[in-house]
Scaffold this motif. Structure first.
Motif, short mmCIF file in Angstrom:
data_model
loop_
_atom_site.label_atom_id
_atom_site.label_comp_id
_atom_site.label_asym_id
_atom_site.label_seq_id
_atom_site.Cartn_x
_atom_site.Cartn_y
_atom_site.Cartn_z
N ARG A 10 0.09 -6.21 5.89
CA ARG A 10 0.34 -5.17 4.89
C ARG A 10 1.75 -4.64 4.98
NH1 ARG A 10 0.57 -1.17 8.20
NH2 ARG A 10 -0.93 -0.70 9.77
N LEU A 11 2.19 -4.10 3.86
CA LEU A 11 3.49 -3.47 3.76
C LEU A 11 3.26 -2.08 3.17
CD1 LEU A 11 6.67 -5.13 2.45
CD2 LEU A 11 6.01 -2.94 1.57
N ILE A 12 3.71 -1.05 3.85
CA ILE A 12 3.47 0.32 3.40
C ILE A 12 4.76 0.89 2.83
CG2 ILE A 12 2.82 2.65 4.10
CD1 ILE A 12 1.09 1.37 6.27
N ILE A 13 4.65 1.44 1.61
CA ILE A 13 5.78 2.15 1.00
C ILE A 13 5.45 3.64 0.98
CG2 ILE A 13 6.55 0.20 -0.38
CD1 ILE A 13 5.17 1.48 -2.79
N GLU A 14 6.47 4.47 0.91
CA GLU A 14 6.28 5.92 0.98
C GLU A 14 5.44 6.45 -0.18
OE1 GLU A 14 6.22 9.39 2.75
OE2 GLU A 14 7.39 7.78 3.62
N ASP A 15 5.81 6.08 -1.39
CA ASP A 15 5.18 6.67 -2.57
C ASP A 15 5.12 5.63 -3.69
OD1 ASP A 15 4.35 8.25 -4.70
OD2 ASP A 15 5.74 9.88 -4.28
N ILE A 70 0.85 -1.19 0.00
CA ILE A 70 0.00 0.00 0.00
C ILE A 70 0.89 1.24 0.00
CG2 ILE A 70 -1.76 1.28 1.28
CD1 ILE A 70 -2.54 -1.43 2.56
N SER A 71 0.51 2.25 -0.81
CA SER A 71 1.23 3.53 -0.83
C SER A 71 0.75 4.40 0.32
CB SER A 71 0.98 4.28 -2.14
OG SER A 71 1.56 3.61 -3.21
N LYS A 72 1.68 4.98 1.03
CA LYS A 72 1.35 5.85 2.16
C LYS A 72 0.73 7.16 1.67
CE LYS A 72 3.49 8.19 6.09
NZ LYS A 72 4.75 8.46 6.77
N ASN A 73 1.23 7.70 0.56
CA ASN A 73 0.78 9.02 0.12
C ASN A 73 -0.66 9.05 -0.36
OD1 ASN A 73 1.31 7.62 -2.26
ND2 ASN A 73 2.18 9.38 -3.30
N ASN A 74 -1.17 7.95 -0.97
CA ASN A 74 -2.54 8.00 -1.45
C ASN A 74 -3.37 6.78 -1.06
OD1 ASN A 74 -1.53 6.03 -3.13
ND2 ASN A 74 -1.75 7.21 -5.02
N GLY A 75 -2.81 5.83 -0.34
CA GLY A 75 -3.55 4.66 0.12
C GLY A 75 -3.86 3.63 -0.96
N ARG A 76 -3.26 3.77 -2.12
CA ARG A 76 -3.52 2.84 -3.22
C ARG A 76 -2.92 1.47 -2.90
NH1 ARG A 76 -1.11 2.63 -9.17
NH2 ARG A 76 -2.47 1.00 -9.93
N ARG A 77 -3.67 0.43 -3.25
CA ARG A 77 -3.23 -0.95 -3.08
C ARG A 77 -2.61 -1.41 -4.40
NH1 ARG A 77 -5.50 -2.34 1.65
NH2 ARG A 77 -7.37 -1.26 2.28
N HIS A 78 -1.43 -2.04 -4.32
CA HIS A 78 -0.69 -2.41 -5.52
C HIS A 78 -0.66 -3.91 -5.79
CE1 HIS A 78 0.71 1.69 -5.96
NE2 HIS A 78 0.96 1.68 -4.66
N GLY A 79 -1.01 -4.72 -4.84
CA GLY A 79 -0.96 -6.18 -5.00
C GLY A 79 -0.19 -6.80 -3.85
#
Length: 175
Positions: free
Chosen positions: A62-67, A12-21
């Motif tokens: 979950r794993l959160i990335i910055e951007d 998941i992206s921290k900046n917009n909460g989008r899930r990527h897989g």
């Protein structure tokens, strides 16, 4: 941290909460986790991966990335260029110094700051795992060269660190 905590978790992206897989594998170069590969789903999705330095937080779900801009998206034919001299961490076969295959990687201990692999857990066989547990080898004892992960000792002389007894001893008290 154990390597398996990084697998099958949602990115998941921290900046917009989008899930990527989901993270489907860890790519290792010179005993360091170089990339985490994402399975975004979909039939025509491009290959996606990112460097572990992008990780802000991780747990078993979950794993959160910055951007999301830190995710590398490439066509399948370009993957080889990025992943040369690397191997996928889990289930990779291990040979001894004489070329005899004797096990496979089932987990690893990773330094959470540098993502350097400190040690590998090696499964020798189902029954040996039940009796004795996994073998633990220092990362310096395993060398990756020519697409082979080689333990620097003989198969019948594994000097694995003691990890404790296997499942039979823990559950049943069998010795």
């Amino acid at each position: 941290m154990k390597a398996n905590i990084l697998l099958n978790v949602e990115v998941i992206s921290k900046n917009n909460g989008r899930r990527h897989g989901l993270v489907k594998s860890l790519v290792v170069v010179d005993n360091v986790v170089k990339y985490l590969v994402i399975n975004p789903g979909g039939l025509f999705a491009k290959s996606q991966f990112f460097e572990p330095k992008s990780i802000v937080d991780v747990n078993y779900k979950r794993l959160i990335i910055e951007d999301e801009r830190e995710i590398i998206r490439i066509k399948a034919k370009e993957v080889k260029k990025y992943l040369a001299e690397s191997f996928s961490l889990m289930d990779y076969p291990v040979e001894d110094i004489n070329g005899n295959r004797f096990g496979r990687i089932v987990n690893a201990i990773i330094d959470s700051d540098t993502f350097k692999i400190l040690s590998y857990e090696i499964s020798r066989s189902f029954f040996d795992d039940i009796d004795n547990g996994f073998g633990v080898a220092e990362a310096s004892e395993l060398i990756y060269k020519n697409k082979i992960l080689t333990y620097q000792k003989g198969m019948f002389d594994p000097d694995f660190k003691a990890q404790g007894a296997g499942i039979a001893n823990k559950l049943l008290g069998v010795r």
